[in-house]
Scaffold this motif. Structure first.
Motif, PDB file in Angstrom:
ATOM      1  N   ILE A 122       0.812  -1.195   0.049  1.00  0.00           N
ATOM      2  CA  ILE A 122       0.083   0.054  -0.180  1.00  0.00           C
ATOM      3  C   ILE A 122       0.652   1.353  -0.046  1.00  0.00           C
ATOM      4  CG2 ILE A 122      -1.747  -1.115   1.293  1.00  0.00           C
ATOM      5  CD1 ILE A 122      -1.180   0.406   3.606  1.00  0.00           C
ATOM      6  N   ASN A 123       2.101   1.171   0.318  1.00  0.00           N
ATOM      7  CA  ASN A 123       2.939   2.324   0.295  1.00  0.00           C
ATOM      8  C   ASN A 123       2.764   3.122  -0.955  1.00  0.00           C
ATOM      9  OD1 ASN A 123       5.055   4.227   1.393  1.00  0.00           O
ATOM     10  ND2 ASN A 123       6.581   2.837   0.915  1.00  0.00           N
ATOM     11  N   GLY A 124       2.547   4.559  -1.011  1.00  0.00           N
ATOM     12  CA  GLY A 124       2.393   5.331  -2.135  1.00  0.00           C
ATOM     13  C   GLY A 124       0.891   5.384  -2.759  1.00  0.00           C
ATOM     14  N   TYR A 125       0.153   4.794  -1.866  1.00  0.00           N
ATOM     15  CA  TYR A 125      -1.297   4.714  -2.528  1.00  0.00           C
ATOM     16  C   TYR A 125      -2.405   5.452  -1.361  1.00  0.00           C
ATOM     17  CZ  TYR A 125       0.043   1.615  -6.063  1.00  0.00           C
ATOM     18  OH  TYR A 125       0.895   0.888  -7.249  1.00  0.00           O
ATOM     19  N   MET A 126      -1.775   5.704  -0.298  1.00  0.00           N
ATOM     20  CA  MET A 126      -2.918   6.239   0.562  1.00  0.00           C
ATOM     21  C   MET A 126      -3.017   8.018   0.340  1.00  0.00           C
ATOM     22  SD  MET A 126      -1.471   4.362   4.150  1.00  0.00           S
ATOM     23  CE  MET A 126      -3.110   4.618   4.917  1.00  0.00           C
ATOM     24  N   ARG A 127      -4.306   8.231   0.832  1.00  0.00           N
ATOM     25  CA  ARG A 127      -4.648   9.571   0.338  1.00  0.00           C
ATOM     26  C   ARG A 127      -5.229  10.372   1.654  1.00  0.00           C
ATOM     27  NH1 ARG A 127      -6.049  10.176  -5.415  1.00  0.00           N
ATOM     28  NH2 ARG A 127      -5.837   8.257  -6.600  1.00  0.00           N
ATOM     29  N   THR A 128      -5.207   9.842   2.720  1.00  0.00           N
ATOM     30  CA  THR A 128      -5.694  10.374   3.909  1.00  0.00           C
ATOM     31  C   THR A 128      -4.653  10.752   5.015  1.00  0.00           C
ATOM     32  OG1 THR A 128      -6.474   8.571   5.250  1.00  0.00           O
ATOM     33  CG2 THR A 128      -7.929   9.140   3.555  1.00  0.00           C
ATOM     34  N   PRO A 129      -4.973  11.535   6.073  1.00  0.00           N
ATOM     35  CA  PRO A 129      -4.203  11.787   7.142  1.00  0.00           C
ATOM     36  C   PRO A 129      -3.639  10.451   7.748  1.00  0.00           C
ATOM     37  CG  PRO A 129      -6.037  13.221   7.214  1.00  0.00           C
ATOM     38  CD  PRO A 129      -6.161  12.306   6.029  1.00  0.00           C
ATOM     39  N   LYS A 130      -4.296   9.292   7.549  1.00  0.00           N
ATOM     40  CA  LYS A 130      -4.077   8.104   8.131  1.00  0.00           C
ATOM     41  C   LYS A 130      -2.714   7.609   7.544  1.00  0.00           C
ATOM     42  CE  LYS A 130      -7.249   5.114   9.374  1.00  0.00           C
ATOM     43  NZ  LYS A 130      -8.274   4.121   9.414  1.00  0.00           N
ATOM     44  N   ILE A 131      -2.153   8.298   6.744  1.00  0.00           N
ATOM     45  CA  ILE A 131      -0.637   7.974   6.093  1.00  0.00           C
ATOM     46  C   ILE A 131       0.397   8.125   7.275  1.00  0.00           C
ATOM     47  CG2 ILE A 131      -0.178  10.377   5.388  1.00  0.00           C
ATOM     48  CD1 ILE A 131       0.963   8.736   2.737  1.00  0.00           C
ATOM     49  N   GLU A 132       0.034   8.992   8.395  1.00  0.00           N
ATOM     50  CA  GLU A 132       1.105   9.055   9.370  1.00  0.00           C
ATOM     51  C   GLU A 132       1.380   7.879  10.032  1.00  0.00           C
ATOM     52  OE1 GLU A 132       1.093   9.244  12.705  1.00  0.00           O
ATOM     53  OE2 GLU A 132      -0.691   8.618  12.983  1.00  0.00           O
ATOM     54  N   ALA A 133       0.261   7.044  10.070  1.00  0.00           N
ATOM     55  CA  ALA A 133       0.521   5.750  11.028  1.00  0.00           C
ATOM     56  C   ALA A 133       1.364   4.800  10.124  1.00  0.00           C
ATOM     57  CB  ALA A 133      -0.987   5.352  11.482  1.00  0.00           C
ATOM     58  N   LEU A 134       1.063   4.900   8.818  1.00  0.00           N
ATOM     59  CA  LEU A 134       1.826   3.946   7.896  1.00  0.00           C
ATOM     60  C   LEU A 134       3.249   4.611   8.041  1.00  0.00           C
ATOM     61  CD1 LEU A 134       2.062   2.203   5.297  1.00  0.00           C
ATOM     62  CD2 LEU A 134       2.007   4.187   4.152  1.00  0.00           C
ATOM     63  N   HIS A 135       3.502   5.622   7.997  1.00  0.00           N
ATOM     64  CA  HIS A 135       4.934   6.139   8.029  1.00  0.00           C
ATOM     65  C   HIS A 135       5.652   5.787   9.357  1.00  0.00           C
ATOM     66  CE1 HIS A 135       4.354   9.709   5.074  1.00  0.00           C
ATOM     67  NE2 HIS A 135       4.270   8.254   4.344  1.00  0.00           N
ATOM     68  N   ARG A 136       4.554   5.774  10.544  1.00  0.00           N
ATOM     69  CA  ARG A 136       5.405   5.412  12.043  1.00  0.00           C
ATOM     70  C   ARG A 136       5.565   4.043  11.702  1.00  0.00           C
ATOM     71  NH1 ARG A 136       1.812   5.592  16.071  1.00  0.00           N
ATOM     72  NH2 ARG A 136       0.085   6.283  14.873  1.00  0.00           N
ATOM     73  N   LYS A 169       6.929   6.780   1.324  1.00  0.00           N
ATOM     74  CA  LYS A 169       6.191   7.426  -0.002  1.00  0.00           C
ATOM     75  C   LYS A 169       5.177   8.688   0.572  1.00  0.00           C
ATOM     76  CE  LYS A 169       7.419   3.789  -3.027  1.00  0.00           C
ATOM     77  NZ  LYS A 169       6.709   2.987  -3.943  1.00  0.00           N
ATOM     78  N   GLY A 170       4.960   9.596  -0.186  1.00  0.00           N
ATOM     79  CA  GLY A 170       3.946  10.696   0.254  1.00  0.00           C
ATOM     80  C   GLY A 170       2.475  10.023  -0.176  1.00  0.00           C
ATOM     81  N   ARG A 221      -5.027  12.009  15.590  1.00  0.00           N
ATOM     82  CA  ARG A 221      -3.741  12.321  16.157  1.00  0.00           C
ATOM     83  C   ARG A 221      -3.378  13.951  15.618  1.00  0.00           C
ATOM     84  NH1 ARG A 221       0.039   8.451  17.933  1.00  0.00           N
ATOM     85  NH2 ARG A 221       1.591   9.731  17.505  1.00  0.00           N
ATOM     86  N   LEU A 222      -2.600  14.457  16.281  1.00  0.00           N
ATOM     87  CA  LEU A 222      -2.156  15.811  15.670  1.00  0.00           C
ATOM     88  C   LEU A 222      -0.890  15.663  14.806  1.00  0.00           C
ATOM     89  CD1 LEU A 222      -2.081  17.972  18.935  1.00  0.00           C
ATOM     90  CD2 LEU A 222      -4.077  17.706  17.280  1.00  0.00           C
ATOM     91  N   ASN A 223      -0.346  16.599  13.849  1.00  0.00           N
ATOM     92  CA  ASN A 223       0.686  16.397  13.035  1.00  0.00           C
ATOM     93  C   ASN A 223       1.678  16.738  13.791  1.00  0.00           C
ATOM     94  OD1 ASN A 223       0.468  19.331  13.264  1.00  0.00           O
ATOM     95  ND2 ASN A 223      -0.153  19.550  11.089  1.00  0.00           N
ATOM     96  N   ASN A 224       2.821  16.969  12.998  1.00  0.00           N
ATOM     97  CA  ASN A 224       4.270  17.505  13.927  1.00  0.00           C
ATOM     98  C   ASN A 224       4.319  18.897  14.265  1.00  0.00           C
ATOM     99  OD1 ASN A 224       5.162  14.788  13.284  1.00  0.00           O
ATOM    100  ND2 ASN A 224       6.263  15.327  11.467  1.00  0.00           N
ATOM    101  N   ASN A 225       3.269  19.641  13.999  1.00  0.00           N
ATOM    102  CA  ASN A 225       3.270  21.012  14.342  1.00  0.00           C
ATOM    103  C   ASN A 225       2.108  20.931  15.574  1.00  0.00           C
ATOM    104  OD1 ASN A 225       5.345  21.923  12.373  1.00  0.00           O
ATOM    105  ND2 ASN A 225       3.647  21.778  10.687  1.00  0.00           N
ATOM    106  N   GLY A 226       1.595  19.993  15.847  1.00  0.00           N
ATOM    107  CA  GLY A 226       0.548  19.988  16.934  1.00  0.00           C
ATOM    108  C   GLY A 226      -0.767  20.446  16.287  1.00  0.00           C
ATOM    109  N   GLU A 227      -1.014  20.190  15.084  1.00  0.00           N
ATOM    110  CA  GLU A 227      -2.292  20.667  14.519  1.00  0.00           C
ATOM    111  C   GLU A 227      -3.232  19.546  14.456  1.00  0.00           C
ATOM    112  OE1 GLU A 227      -0.035  24.364  12.016  1.00  0.00           O
ATOM    113  OE2 GLU A 227      -0.269  22.535  11.009  1.00  0.00           O
TER     114      GLU A 227
END
Length: 340
Positions: A122-136, A169-170, A221-227
């Motif tokens: 699935i790497n490279g195919y995600m489109r929502t904020p849940k991608i941060e969990a994939l990156h972790r 991947k983004g 979850r919040l992003n790296n900027n606390g947003e």
């Protein structure tokens, strides 16, 4: 792949499992080799499905449980057991756990190699904020590789031989109709409806068709900027594609207040777009059956504006549709996403 087609017979036999208080596991055969036989479209479909009904269980680097291996868990309604089992067989990852007493099915991937496999797909195919969990999860896997590279333990060495460092991947910013991501996302969070507004005069009865997608407004979850991270951008992109609007909905259940974004396709233009997309990239869950029945009515409406000409068919279809469905056919899964 003959073995995969034959295995479907066993998968489908589980679709009418007992509703007792048992929960038990169905594990894929370790001798299966069909994991190398799926095509690239599986990645975008699975990404959408996981972003809708999936969870990455991954601890933060500062957690006392940081060394615990990540998990991927995908929830299916009980009627969609054949799909859960098929995806498990196709990827040879994880186990399918039937929670018969709770009305749902879980596809759980808990071993490192299985998690690595799904992440790679699935790497490279995600489109929502849940991608941060994939990156972790990717960071955990890459750190595991680094920390264990000199391990002499046979089990660890076996794991290391099957995984390699992953690129982070983004977001996939391609057009919505470029791959099956939206089919996976819809299998998780959408539904088709047939509204029949009956009148004493059959000639004035109306049959209205809707496609509806609803998701929560914010990621947990919040992003790296606390947003706060919102699902508005992806919902806006979907709405733009279908020529409709993003609606905001709030509801109170008990002492909790829920906020969601919703889009509805109901006019002719958006319904045509809906049918074109799902005929190009079919749904895989039992919603596929609902769509096919819904599409029959759409075709009848398109060819004849007189409601009475298809009203009886619409009434009959609605008796075995969505939550009232009792008939299932899973032939659409045969060879699905296998390499041609």
């Amino acid at each position: 792949n003959t073995s995969s087609i034959l295995s479907l017979n066993n998968i489908f036999n589980y679709s009418n499992y007992s509703s007792s208080n048992l929960s038990y596991c169905l594990a894929s055969s370790k001798n299966d080799s069909i994991s190398v036989n799926f095509n690239s479209n599986l990645g975008s479909y699975l990404a959408g499905l996981i972003e809708g009904d999936g969870t990455f269980s991954i601890h933060d680097s500062n957690s006392i449980a940081k060394n615990h291996a990540p998990k991927i868990i995908i929830v299916f309604k009980k009627a969609d057991l054949p799909l859960a089992k098929y995806l498990q067989e196709l990827t040879t990852c994880g186990t399918v756990q039937i929670k018969a007493d709770r009305g749902y099915v879980l596809w759980q991937i808990q071993d490192i190699v299985g998690v690595y496999t799904i992440v790679t797909i699935i790497n490279g195919y995600m489109r929502t904020p849940k991608i941060e969990a994939l990156h972790r999860t990717i960071n955990w896997l890459n750190n595991y590789l680094e920390k264990k590279k000199n391990s002499k333990l046979p089990i660890t060495k076996s794991i290391l031989s099957k995984i390699k460092r992953l690129e982070i991947k983004g977001l996939d910013k391609s057009d919505i109709d470029s791959n099956p991501w939206f089919a996976g996302f819809s299998d998780a969070d959408a539904n088709f409806s047939i509204n029949i507004h009956t009148r004493s005069n059959r000639n004035s009865t109306r049959v209205q068709l809707y496609y509806r997608l609803e998701i929560r407004q914010n990621y947990h979850r919040l992003n790296n900027n606390g947003e706060q991270m919102s699902f508005f951008l992806i919902m806006s992109k979907i709405a733009e594609f279908f020529g409709t609007n993003v609606l905001s909905r709030s509801r109170i259940k008990g002492d909790k207040h829920y906020f969601s974004f919703m889009l509805i396709c109901s006019n002719k233009t958006s319904l045509i777009k809906t049918t074109e997309y799902f005929n190009k990239f079919p749904l895989l869950s039992s919603k596929y059956l609902d769509f096919k029945d819904w599409y029959k009515i759409f075709e009848l409406q398109t060819s004849n504006s007189i409601t009475t000409s298809y009203l009886d068919i619409a009434l009959s279809i609605r008796k075995d549709f969505n939550s009232t469905r009792t008939s299932y056919n899973w032939n659409h899964l045969i060879n699905c996403y296998l390499k041609r």
